[in-house]
Design an enzyme around this catalytic site. Structure first.
Site, PDB file in Angstrom:
ATOM      1  N   GLU A  53       0.825  -1.207   0.000  1.00  0.00           N
ATOM      2  CA  GLU A  53       0.000   0.000   0.000  1.00  0.00           C
ATOM      3  C   GLU A  53       0.861   1.259   0.000  1.00  0.00           C
ATOM      4  OE1 GLU A  53      -2.253  -2.864   2.836  1.00  0.00           O
ATOM      5  OE2 GLU A  53      -0.256  -2.678   1.951  1.00  0.00           O
ATOM      6  N   CYS A  76      -2.873  -3.652   7.241  1.00  0.00           N
ATOM      7  CA  CYS A  76      -2.518  -3.897   8.644  1.00  0.00           C
ATOM      8  C   CYS A  76      -2.753  -2.651   9.493  1.00  0.00           C
ATOM      9  CB  CYS A  76      -1.060  -4.338   8.750  1.00  0.00           C
ATOM     10  SG  CYS A  76       0.132  -3.061   8.284  1.00  0.00           S
ATOM     11  N   CYS A  85      -0.410   0.331   7.722  1.00  0.00           N
ATOM     12  CA  CYS A  85      -0.908   0.719   6.402  1.00  0.00           C
ATOM     13  C   CYS A  85      -2.208   1.502   6.521  1.00  0.00           C
ATOM     14  CB  CYS A  85      -1.106  -0.507   5.530  1.00  0.00           C
ATOM     15  SG  CYS A  85       0.448  -1.281   5.030  1.00  0.00           S
ATOM     16  N   THR A 196      15.752 -43.162   3.612  1.00  0.00           N
ATOM     17  CA  THR A 196      15.860 -42.575   2.278  1.00  0.00           C
ATOM     18  C   THR A 196      17.231 -41.949   2.085  1.00  0.00           C
ATOM     19  OG1 THR A 196      13.480 -42.167   2.132  1.00  0.00           O
ATOM     20  CG2 THR A 196      14.907 -40.837   0.713  1.00  0.00           C
ATOM     21  N   GLU A 264       9.653 -35.799   1.003  1.00  0.00           N
ATOM     22  CA  GLU A 264       9.954 -36.585  -0.197  1.00  0.00           C
ATOM     23  C   GLU A 264      10.185 -38.068   0.082  1.00  0.00           C
ATOM     24  OE1 GLU A 264      12.418 -35.348  -3.330  1.00  0.00           O
ATOM     25  OE2 GLU A 264      12.117 -33.218  -2.994  1.00  0.00           O
ATOM     26  N   PRO A 267       8.413 -44.183   2.701  1.00  0.00           N
ATOM     27  CA  PRO A 267       7.058 -44.615   3.028  1.00  0.00           C
ATOM     28  C   PRO A 267       6.713 -44.540   4.516  1.00  0.00           C
ATOM     29  CG  PRO A 267       8.048 -46.085   1.418  1.00  0.00           C
ATOM     30  CD  PRO A 267       9.136 -45.164   1.860  1.00  0.00           C
ATOM     31  N   ALA A 270       6.249 -40.907   5.525  1.00  0.00           N
ATOM     32  CA  ALA A 270       4.981 -40.416   4.996  1.00  0.00           C
ATOM     33  C   ALA A 270       3.813 -40.912   5.839  1.00  0.00           C
ATOM     34  CB  ALA A 270       4.820 -40.863   3.550  1.00  0.00           C
TER      35      ALA A 270
END
Length: 329
Positions: A53, A76, A85, A196, A264, A267, A270
């Site tokens: 802004e 804000c 702002c 992993t 990533e 299993p 995850a």
């Protein structure tokens, strides 16, 4: 004829995306005078810089008096590294404020009320559906207090993530792998389990596209890791979390300033995050291959977990399914 302020909000949204991801939200603003001309525009360029802004008001100058400010996030009302702002808009003589997303923070929200009480016309919710994705992770952190978690996995048509030998196996093609690098680039951290890290020896860096900074590499688990793994090279910072509890890991990542984390593999990691109801979005790659054996993408879960699919896309010769996880309340 389009709805009022939709076109201007679209411009503000485009401006918002010019800002970098940081601890602060990305915000865009345009100032529109009484004739409908855009006389000022701005975007927030990260923590400590002028808010959108203020940038737009500075560009508009005296033409801001009696004009409309169209902004992607509710202005804000608090003083941080920069001033409120709301005060800047009032001082400039703005007559109307149109915004898309309400501010979810305790310290900065309420700007709309301040403006209305000062006699400014305020219109909320214009283009909200289009504006919300700008700051998905930031908004999630403000609401939940933890990072936004994206789970990415690649599997064959028969649900395998590796062959029966258990070693590194290329599942998807080049196009899907490039998209994985884009997912890393969108994230503040990339997380894998110790298995992993040991079996695949991934670098976990963004290599297919240019980035200003590499995401934090995170390895989670209690097993000892040899220092010669690629995840310990000097290409990016690495954090080892010697704990198996997902909520503990997210707490440490939040303390490190992480707003979005990409999981990533593997299993078991995850499944641990899914069973803890700590996955917000999944990106699943399906490769047109049948291995007939090897580890499955997800071990047995305690209860079924639904996914609200947002996209099904062919990526090269693979298929990507993306969606929000809908945990039972």
């Amino acid at each position: 004829m389009s709805d009022p302020w939709v076109d201007e909000m679209r411009q503000a949204i485009e401006l918002a995306y010019l800002g970098p991801r940081s601890e602060n939200p990305r915000v865009g603003c345009v100032i529109v005078d009484s004739s409908g001309a855009v006389v000022g525009q701005g975007s927030h360029q990260g923590a400590g810089t002028a808010h959108a802004e203020v940038v737009a008001l500075d560009q508009a100058g005296d033409r801001a008096k009696g004009a409309t400010a169209v902004v992607t996030l509710e202005p804000c009302r608090h003083t941080g590294r920069t001033g409120p702002c709301t005060e800047a808009l009032l001082a400039a003589g703005i007559a109307r404020v149109v915004y898309a997303q309400g501010d979810p923070t305790k310290t900065a929200s309420g700007g709309a009320t301040v403006l209305r009480e000062a006699g400014i016309e305020v219109i909320a919710g214009v283009g909200a559906d289009q504006a919300l994705p700008i700051n998905t992770a930031w908004t999630h952190v403000q609401v939940t207090g933890r990072p936004y978690v994206v789970l990415k996995l690649a599997q064959t048509l028969d649900g395998r993530v590796a062959d029966s030998g258990g070693g590194p196996t290329a599942i998807t093609g080049p196009a899907a792998r490039r998209l994985t690098h884009a997912l890393r680039a969108e994230s503040d951290a990339v997380l894998v389990g110790t298995s992993t890290a040991l079996v695949d020896d991934p670098a976990l860096t963004v290599r297919e596209i240019g980035v200003e900074r590499q995401p934090l590499r995170v390895v989670m688990g209690e097993r000892d890791l040899p220092t010669g793994l690629r995840v310990f090279d000097d290409a990016a910072q690495t954090l080892v979390i010697r704990d198996r509890r997902p909520l503990t890991a997210l707490g440490l990542l939040s303390d490190a300033g992480v707003q979005q984390v990409l999981i990533e593999g593997g299993p078991r990691l995850a499944a641990a995050f899914l069973e803890a109801a700590l996955v917000d979005e999944v990106v699943w790659f399906l490769a047109p291959t049948l291995l007939g054996g090897g580890p499955v993408s997800i071990p047995e879960l305690g209860v079924p977990i639904a996914v609200d699919v947002t996209a099904v896309t062919r990526i090269g010769n693979d298929v990507m399914v993306r969606g929000r996880v809908a945990f039972a309340s």
